[in-house]
Motif scaffolding. Structure first.
Motif, mmCIF file in Angstrom:
data_model
loop_
_atom_site.group_PDB
_atom_site.id
_atom_site.type_symbol
_atom_site.label_atom_id
_atom_site.label_comp_id
_atom_site.label_asym_id
_atom_site.label_seq_id
_atom_site.Cartn_x
_atom_site.Cartn_y
_atom_site.Cartn_z
ATOM 1 N N PRO A 23 -11.996 -13.668 27.841
ATOM 2 C CA PRO A 23 -11.533 -14.225 26.567
ATOM 3 C C PRO A 23 -12.395 -13.843 25.376
ATOM 4 O O PRO A 23 -11.950 -13.947 24.234
ATOM 5 C CB PRO A 23 -11.575 -15.739 26.816
ATOM 6 N N ASP A 24 -13.618 -13.385 25.629
ATOM 7 C CA ASP A 24 -14.511 -13.032 24.524
ATOM 8 C C ASP A 24 -14.444 -11.558 24.165
ATOM 9 O O ASP A 24 -15.278 -11.060 23.404
ATOM 10 C CB ASP A 24 -15.957 -13.428 24.856
ATOM 11 N N VAL A 25 -13.461 -10.831 24.705
ATOM 12 C CA VAL A 25 -13.230 -9.434 24.326
ATOM 13 C C VAL A 25 -11.821 -9.323 23.757
ATOM 14 O O VAL A 25 -10.841 -9.606 24.443
ATOM 15 C CB VAL A 25 -13.393 -8.480 25.529
ATOM 16 N N ASP A 26 -11.733 -8.923 22.499
ATOM 17 C CA ASP A 26 -10.434 -8.826 21.813
ATOM 18 C C ASP A 26 -9.875 -7.422 21.784
ATOM 19 O O ASP A 26 -8.665 -7.232 21.597
ATOM 20 C CB ASP A 26 -10.566 -9.347 20.381
ATOM 21 N N GLY A 27 -10.722 -6.428 21.946
ATOM 22 C CA GLY A 27 -10.266 -5.053 21.908
ATOM 23 C C GLY A 27 -11.352 -4.120 22.388
ATOM 24 O O GLY A 27 -12.530 -4.503 22.460
ATOM 25 N N ILE A 28 -10.958 -2.906 22.725
ATOM 26 C CA ILE A 28 -11.907 -1.919 23.256
ATOM 27 C C ILE A 28 -11.721 -0.594 22.521
ATOM 28 O O ILE A 28 -10.590 -0.169 22.257
ATOM 29 C CB ILE A 28 -11.703 -1.720 24.765
ATOM 30 N N VAL A 29 -12.842 0.032 22.206
ATOM 31 C CA VAL A 29 -12.867 1.399 21.681
ATOM 32 C C VAL A 29 -13.578 2.268 22.703
ATOM 33 O O VAL A 29 -14.621 1.873 23.248
ATOM 34 C CB VAL A 29 -13.583 1.463 20.323
ATOM 35 N N ILE A 30 -13.026 3.438 22.980
ATOM 36 C CA ILE A 30 -13.629 4.366 23.928
ATOM 37 C C ILE A 30 -13.954 5.657 23.194
ATOM 38 O O ILE A 30 -13.052 6.321 22.670
ATOM 39 C CB ILE A 30 -12.682 4.651 25.109
ATOM 40 N N THR A 31 -15.242 5.992 23.124
ATOM 41 C CA THR A 31 -15.633 7.266 22.535
ATOM 42 C C THR A 31 -15.531 8.337 23.608
ATOM 43 O O THR A 31 -15.945 8.140 24.754
ATOM 44 C CB THR A 31 -17.056 7.214 21.964
ATOM 45 N N HIS A 32 -15.005 9.510 23.246
ATOM 46 C CA HIS A 32 -14.597 10.476 24.264
ATOM 47 C C HIS A 32 -14.611 11.873 23.680
ATOM 48 O O HIS A 32 -14.332 12.069 22.494
ATOM 49 C CB HIS A 32 -13.171 10.128 24.713
ATOM 50 N N GLY A 33 -14.891 12.852 24.492
ATOM 51 C CA GLY A 33 -14.752 14.236 24.077
ATOM 52 C C GLY A 33 -13.297 14.577 23.840
ATOM 53 O O GLY A 33 -12.399 14.044 24.505
ATOM 54 N N THR A 34 -13.039 15.479 22.913
ATOM 55 C CA THR A 34 -11.658 15.738 22.509
ATOM 56 C C THR A 34 -10.889 16.625 23.481
ATOM 57 O O THR A 34 -9.663 16.615 23.486
ATOM 58 C CB THR A 34 -11.614 16.393 21.112
ATOM 59 N N ASP A 35 -11.595 17.398 24.325
ATOM 60 C CA ASP A 35 -10.894 18.360 25.178
ATOM 61 C C ASP A 35 -9.895 17.696 26.116
ATOM 62 O O ASP A 35 -8.802 18.233 26.353
ATOM 63 C CB ASP A 35 -11.892 19.188 25.988
ATOM 64 N N THR A 36 -10.253 16.562 26.690
ATOM 65 C CA THR A 36 -9.345 15.867 27.606
ATOM 66 C C THR A 36 -9.035 14.455 27.131
ATOM 67 O O THR A 36 -8.558 13.628 27.907
ATOM 68 C CB THR A 36 -9.940 15.811 29.031
ATOM 69 N N LEU A 37 -9.285 14.190 25.857
ATOM 70 C CA LEU A 37 -9.049 12.843 25.323
ATOM 71 C C LEU A 37 -7.602 12.401 25.515
ATOM 72 O O LEU A 37 -7.329 11.258 25.879
ATOM 73 C CB LEU A 37 -9.451 12.809 23.849
ATOM 74 N N GLU A 38 -6.653 13.303 25.279
ATOM 75 C CA GLU A 38 -5.240 12.925 25.397
ATOM 76 C C GLU A 38 -4.885 12.540 26.825
ATOM 77 O O GLU A 38 -4.028 11.668 27.055
ATOM 78 C CB GLU A 38 -4.341 14.065 24.927
ATOM 79 N N GLU A 39 -5.548 13.162 27.807
ATOM 80 C CA GLU A 39 -5.262 12.849 29.199
ATOM 81 C C GLU A 39 -5.823 11.480 29.588
ATOM 82 O O GLU A 39 -5.148 10.674 30.242
ATOM 83 C CB GLU A 39 -5.826 13.946 30.102
ATOM 84 N N THR A 40 -7.065 11.208 29.199
ATOM 85 C CA THR A 40 -7.653 9.898 29.474
ATOM 86 C C THR A 40 -6.847 8.804 28.797
ATOM 87 O O THR A 40 -6.605 7.737 29.375
ATOM 88 C CB THR A 40 -9.112 9.862 29.004
ATOM 89 N N ALA A 41 -6.421 9.058 27.562
ATOM 90 C CA ALA A 41 -5.638 8.055 26.834
ATOM 91 C C ALA A 41 -4.347 7.738 27.576
ATOM 92 O O ALA A 41 -3.969 6.564 27.718
ATOM 93 C CB ALA A 41 -5.335 8.557 25.426
ATOM 94 N N TYR A 42 -3.654 8.767 28.079
ATOM 95 C CA TYR A 42 -2.393 8.523 28.778
ATOM 96 C C TYR A 42 -2.617 7.840 30.122
ATOM 97 O O TYR A 42 -1.852 6.962 30.519
ATOM 98 C CB TYR A 42 -1.629 9.833 28.967
ATOM 99 N N PHE A 43 -3.677 8.224 30.829
ATOM 100 C CA PHE A 43 -4.004 7.532 32.081
ATOM 101 C C PHE A 43 -4.197 6.039 31.824
ATOM 102 O O PHE A 43 -3.632 5.196 32.525
ATOM 103 C CB PHE A 43 -5.267 8.143 32.700
ATOM 104 N N LEU A 44 -4.980 5.705 30.812
ATOM 105 C CA LEU A 44 -5.219 4.296 30.496
ATOM 106 C C LEU A 44 -3.942 3.610 30.031
ATOM 107 O O LEU A 44 -3.722 2.432 30.316
ATOM 108 C CB LEU A 44 -6.308 4.175 29.436
ATOM 109 N N ASP A 45 -3.095 4.333 29.320
ATOM 110 C CA ASP A 45 -1.829 3.774 28.862
ATOM 111 C C ASP A 45 -0.966 3.319 30.038
ATOM 112 O O ASP A 45 -0.156 2.405 29.908
ATOM 113 C CB ASP A 45 -1.073 4.834 28.050
ATOM 114 N N LEU A 46 -1.170 3.946 31.187
ATOM 115 C CA LEU A 46 -0.380 3.626 32.369
ATOM 116 C C LEU A 46 -1.030 2.566 33.260
ATOM 117 O O LEU A 46 -0.332 1.942 34.064
ATOM 118 C CB LEU A 46 -0.139 4.889 33.194
ATOM 119 N N VAL A 47 -2.349 2.358 33.136
ATOM 120 C CA VAL A 47 -3.033 1.481 34.099
ATOM 121 C C VAL A 47 -3.706 0.266 33.485
ATOM 122 O O VAL A 47 -4.111 -0.638 34.220
ATOM 123 C CB VAL A 47 -4.070 2.283 34.917
#
Length: 361
Positions: free
Chosen positions: A113-137
């Protein structure tokens, strides 16, 4: 009658001004700030170069999360920020094990309850892939925002600090709730499913060229103009909580004079699925089609995608998918089709059910 000494005029004025000031202070009191956790994974945003003008040839993943946060003191104005170094890599080294670790940690934090949001710093080469993986899980409607940089932290024109500020601002906002996993780069908001890196080096590299970005960040406020329409995050059917690994899925790239050698090597190496990044609308070359058919008969799932980068791969278009028992990737690019197929294979090996999954996510 009692005599009352007149109150001096300036005393009345001062009291009135003080009252107005008090009301103004009440109206402008600092709003409740959201609690945002920054999970750092490395990348250019945490990179450093030998000089202030080094924007290529730098070393990625050298700056820790605490230093990233300290470099942007303005973050304290938009959220209560904490940081955690999940791992420290250049994103070309991202793999399935890192994804599972990251996805599980995101779900652990968002359940608090004490976490309202998350930011993930990431390299750009595979950022879109990590983002989509997280979008699904990810199993929460709370905001999750991925952010990176195209120039290292030591560069004169480093884009990391403003990108990080915007990402935290977005993750702390009510507007981002329920929008799925987002990518915040270059003052723009993109949906994880549809965004891609489109340029090797310029700061405006992340684009959703055909389906359109979701909005802008301007004047310390996110503005949404579109929504991601495919199911995501808490509404998906995927559960990684007990997964220790993901099925092997590989990508075979289509080109003129293509042969079956790479495909056969992947199958021999244990691939459970193959993404065929075909030319045009996912076309199958005569030299490769028999090997794809043979692989499917061995139980390997075949997904027809396209190397083009835009458009729908039509089922039963350039190949008779019904007859071949193949799956069409819809609008997913090959690298994202790979992610969805991996997760789909944790639930089913039925090609018709997997086609439903591709049309759902």
């Amino acid at each position: 009658m009692l005599y009352r000494k007149p109150v001096p005029f300036f005393t009345v004025v001062f009291a009135f001004v003080a009252l107005l000031a008090g009301n103004a202070h009440a109206d402008t009191a600092a709003p409740h700030l959201a609690n945002v956790t920054i999970l750092a994974t490395g990348g250019t945003i945490a990179g450093s170069g030998s000089t202030s003008t080094t924007t290529i040839g730098y070393t990625a993943a050298t700056v820790g999360v605490n230093s990233l946060i300290q470099a942007v003191p303005e973050l304290n104005k938009v959220a209560h920020v904490t940081g955690e170094q999940v791992f420290q890599i250049a994103s070309e080294n991202m793999n399935n094990e890192y994804w599972l670790t990251l996805g599980k940690r995101v779900n652990e934090l968002l359940a608090r309850p004490d976490v309202d949001g998350i930011v993930i710093t990431h390299g750009t080469d595979t950022l879109e892939e990590t983002a989509y993986f997280l979008d699904l899980v990810v199993k929460s409607h709370k905001p999750v925002v991925l952010v990176g940089a195209m120039r290292p932290s030591t560069a004169l024109s480093a884009d990391g600090p403003i990108n990080l500020y915007n990402a935290v601002l977005l993750a702390a906002s009510h507007e981002a709730v329920g929008q799925g996993v987002l990518v915040a780069m270059n003052d723009q908001i993109h949906a994880a499913r549809d965004v891609s890196k489109t340029n090797t080096s310029t700061p405006d590299t992340f684009k959703t060229t055909e389906l359109g970005m979701l909005g802008y960040i301007q004047g310390n406020h996110p503005y949404f103009y579109h929504r991601a329409m495919r199911k995501h995050t808490a509404d998906t059917e995927f559960d990684i909580s007990k997964l220790q690994s993901l099925p092997q899925v590989d990508i075979v790239y289509g080109y003129a004079n293509m042969g079956p050698a790479a495909l056969n090597a992947f199958v021999a190496g244990g691939a459970k699925g193959i993404i065929h990044a075909g030319v045009g609308d996912g076309s199958l070359a005569n030299k490769v089609k028999p090997a794809l058919v043979a692989a499917r008969k061995q139980g390997v799932l075949i997904v027809r995608a396209s190397r083009v980068g835009q458009g729908i791969v039509a089922r039963n278009g350039e190949a008779n998918d019904d007859e071949l028992d193949f799956v069409a990737a819809d609008t997913l690019n090959p690298q994202k089709a790979r992610i969805l197929l991996m997760l789909a294979l944790t639930r089913t090996s039925d090609s018709k059910e997997i086609q439903r999954i591709f049309y759902t996510y």
